[in-house]
Design a protein around this motif. Structure first.
Motif, short mmCIF file in Angstrom:
data_model
loop_
_atom_site.label_atom_id
_atom_site.label_comp_id
_atom_site.label_asym_id
_atom_site.label_seq_id
_atom_site.Cartn_x
_atom_site.Cartn_y
_atom_site.Cartn_z
N LEU A 109 -7.93 14.39 2.31
CA LEU A 109 -6.66 13.68 2.17
C LEU A 109 -6.53 13.06 0.77
CD1 LEU A 109 -6.39 11.92 5.65
CD2 LEU A 109 -5.09 13.91 4.84
N ILE A 110 -7.62 12.52 0.26
CA ILE A 110 -7.59 11.92 -1.07
C ILE A 110 -7.36 12.99 -2.13
CG2 ILE A 110 -9.00 10.78 -2.84
CD1 ILE A 110 -10.32 9.18 -0.58
N LYS A 111 -7.96 14.14 -1.94
CA LYS A 111 -7.88 15.20 -2.95
C LYS A 111 -6.55 15.94 -2.92
CE LYS A 111 -10.43 19.20 -4.72
NZ LYS A 111 -11.64 20.06 -4.54
N THR A 112 -6.06 16.26 -1.72
CA THR A 112 -4.86 17.11 -1.62
C THR A 112 -3.71 16.51 -0.81
OG1 THR A 112 -5.59 18.26 0.40
CG2 THR A 112 -6.39 19.13 -1.71
N GLY A 113 -3.96 15.38 -0.13
CA GLY A 113 -2.91 14.79 0.69
C GLY A 113 -2.84 15.35 2.09
N LYS A 114 -3.66 16.35 2.39
CA LYS A 114 -3.67 16.90 3.74
C LYS A 114 -5.07 17.41 4.07
CE LYS A 114 -2.00 21.46 2.23
NZ LYS A 114 -0.94 22.48 2.42
N ALA A 115 -5.32 17.62 5.37
CA ALA A 115 -6.63 18.09 5.82
C ALA A 115 -6.52 19.48 6.42
CB ALA A 115 -7.21 17.11 6.85
N ALA A 157 0.84 -1.20 0.00
CA ALA A 157 0.00 0.00 0.00
C ALA A 157 0.87 1.24 0.00
CB ALA A 157 -0.91 0.01 1.22
N THR A 158 0.37 2.29 -0.62
CA THR A 158 1.04 3.59 -0.57
C THR A 158 0.24 4.52 0.34
OG1 THR A 158 -0.14 4.32 -2.55
CG2 THR A 158 2.04 3.35 -2.86
N LEU A 159 0.93 5.42 1.00
CA LEU A 159 0.28 6.38 1.89
C LEU A 159 -0.15 7.60 1.09
CD1 LEU A 159 -0.49 7.17 4.79
CD2 LEU A 159 1.82 8.12 5.05
N VAL A 160 -1.47 7.80 0.99
CA VAL A 160 -2.02 8.93 0.24
C VAL A 160 -1.92 10.21 1.05
CG1 VAL A 160 -4.12 9.88 -0.79
CG2 VAL A 160 -3.57 7.46 -1.08
N GLY A 161 -2.24 10.13 2.33
CA GLY A 161 -2.21 11.30 3.20
C GLY A 161 -2.57 10.90 4.61
N ARG A 162 -2.20 11.72 5.58
CA ARG A 162 -2.52 11.43 6.97
C ARG A 162 -2.68 12.73 7.73
NH1 ARG A 162 2.02 10.72 10.79
NH2 ARG A 162 3.85 11.81 9.95
N ASP A 163 -3.40 12.66 8.82
CA ASP A 163 -3.62 13.84 9.63
C ASP A 163 -3.51 13.46 11.10
OD1 ASP A 163 -4.73 16.81 9.50
OD2 ASP A 163 -5.70 15.80 11.18
N VAL A 164 -2.50 14.03 11.77
CA VAL A 164 -2.25 13.72 13.18
C VAL A 164 -3.40 14.20 14.05
CG1 VAL A 164 -0.75 14.18 15.15
CG2 VAL A 164 0.25 13.76 12.89
N SER A 165 -3.89 15.40 13.78
CA SER A 165 -4.88 16.01 14.66
C SER A 165 -6.18 15.22 14.72
CB SER A 165 -5.16 17.44 14.20
OG SER A 165 -6.04 18.09 15.09
#
Length: 402
Positions: free
Chosen positions: A299-305, A162-170
């Motif tokens: 995350l899917i659209k831009t890689g960040k929230a 799997a590849t990491l698309v994006g993640r958000d710690v908060s």
């Protein structure tokens, strides 16, 4: 709020049986798959209990459960559903736990992370037909720097990188991309329609036991949960459930009786002073699907929230009721950001915020969680105390700047 000072809660490492998910704590290490590794996570919540996120116990990283917002993916209207027993296929009434499990289990995966001495596993679930998998950030955190690998395992044992698309710690959410064949996305329900007492079903890989199904009810809503190390906190206005959630459930879905995801299981409660204790005690926490859907789509659209803020710094030393805005800069810049939502609404340094949209605010973390549960552009009404008098103010939330 702007980059609020560190919350007083931390993930406390703990151990359970093999396979406990968690946010990169220290502790015993295991290799990544094929041997099923483990990981652990532990936050804390309030003065009564400490929250420990579902994770993988022996390695030091994964956990979870998942949720999202109705997109389709299964027939919840049929009168019966085919389920598989040891003797073959059997019919079960639609809406029964067995029918929900028969539909959901194939769409829930185990997420393996190999990051050297921080390997472990957690859970995830299929979000759409493009191969996006939703899980917790703390499940994949160890591999997020690019130094590790992430593998997704389906219920039939099939594995794929799997590849990491994006993640958000908060928000403690992450999105993976993987090439899966013949797997349907889970429908995502509206957590705003959930009420206390609703029956729910959790699916995941607790303690390394994949395709595990547990059930219970929603025992509370809007439970303010703050977890993570200083500067890496997650702020969740959580759905509380008594469905059995254990280390390794992290990232998996919490489902309603229609089989729709209404939350992502992210944490379990642990009694304070018992860091070695682990496992289900009937108090688990899930990220509401409304928040999940917003964040995952971003995350899917831009890689960040994006995170909504009101533009104040809070006084962590204040022990009274409410959340007090710092009275002076204290080396952090102005307590009220010039031109921000709070400034335009008339909030001043030293004001004590006691309500948001008519709901009481008891602590700084509760204020942060309430605001983070909103969306950028939402209008909120806050009540503040100043010089012993209360006054109401309205403001429009803005996105936090990087």
């Amino acid at each position: 709020m702007t980059n609020p000072p560190p919350a007083p809660f931390r993930h406390e490492p703990y151990q359970a049986g093999p396979l406990v998910g968690g946010r990169a704590p220290s502790g015993p290490q295991l290799p990544a798959p094929p041997p099923r590794p483990p990981a652990r996570r532990g936050p804390s919540w309030g003065a009564v209990i400490a929250i420990v996120a579902a994770s993988t116990a022996l390695a030091g990283l994964i956990g979870g459960v998942g949720g999202a917002v109705i997109r389709g993916g299964g027939d919840s209207t049929a009168t019966t559903t085919k389920a598989v027993s040891q003797g073959g296929e059997v019919a079960r009434p639609s809406g029964s736990i067995a029918a929900i499990a028969a539909h959901a289990v194939p769409s829930v995966v185990t997420v393996w992370v190999d990051a050297g001495n921080r390997s472990g596993s957690g859970s995830g679930w299929v979000y759409d037909t493009e191969g996006h998998i939703v899980t917790n950030n703390h499940v994949v955190d160890a591999a997020a720097s690019g130094s590790g690998s992430i593998t997704v395992e389906q219920t039939d044992g099939t594995r794929a990188k799997a590849t990491l698309v994006g993640r958000d710690v908060s928000y403690d959410l992450a999105v993976l991309k993987v090439d899966l064949k013949g797997v349907n996305p889970l429908p995502v329900g509206r957590s705003s329609d959930v009420v206390v007492g609703d029956e729910v079903v959790a699916v995941g890989s607790p303690l390394g036991l994949d395709s595990t199904v547990t059930s219970g009810i929603v025992s509370a809503l809007e439970r303010p949960v703050t977890a993570g190390e200083s500067g890496q906190e997650s702020f969740i206005s959580a759905i509380q459930t008594d469905a059995a959630i254990n280390p390794g459930n992290s990232g998996g879905p919490l489902l309603d009786r229609n089989g729709a995801v209404i939350g992502v299981n992210s944490a379990i409660a642990q009694m304070p002073g018992q860091p070695g204790a682990s496992g289900n005690i009937g108090v688990g926490f899930a990220i509401p699907s409304d928040q999940v859907a917003r964040t995952v789509d971003q995350l899917i659209k831009t890689g960040k929230a994006v995170h909504p803020i009101i533009g104040v710094s809070l006084d962590r030393q204040y022990l009274g009721e409410g959340a007090r805005v710092l009275s002076d800069a204290q080396g952090q810049g102005s307590p009220v950001v010039a031109g921000g939502p709070a400034d335009r609404a008339g909030i001043k340094p030293g004001d004590i915020i006691v309500e948001v949209d008519g709901k009481r605010i008891a602590t700084p973390d509760q204020l942060i969680v309430r605001i983070r549960a909103k969306d950028v552009g939402d209008t909120v009404t806050v009540k503040v105390k100043r010089d012993g008098k209360e006054r109401s103010m309205t403001m429009t939330l803005e996105a936090a700047k990087d």
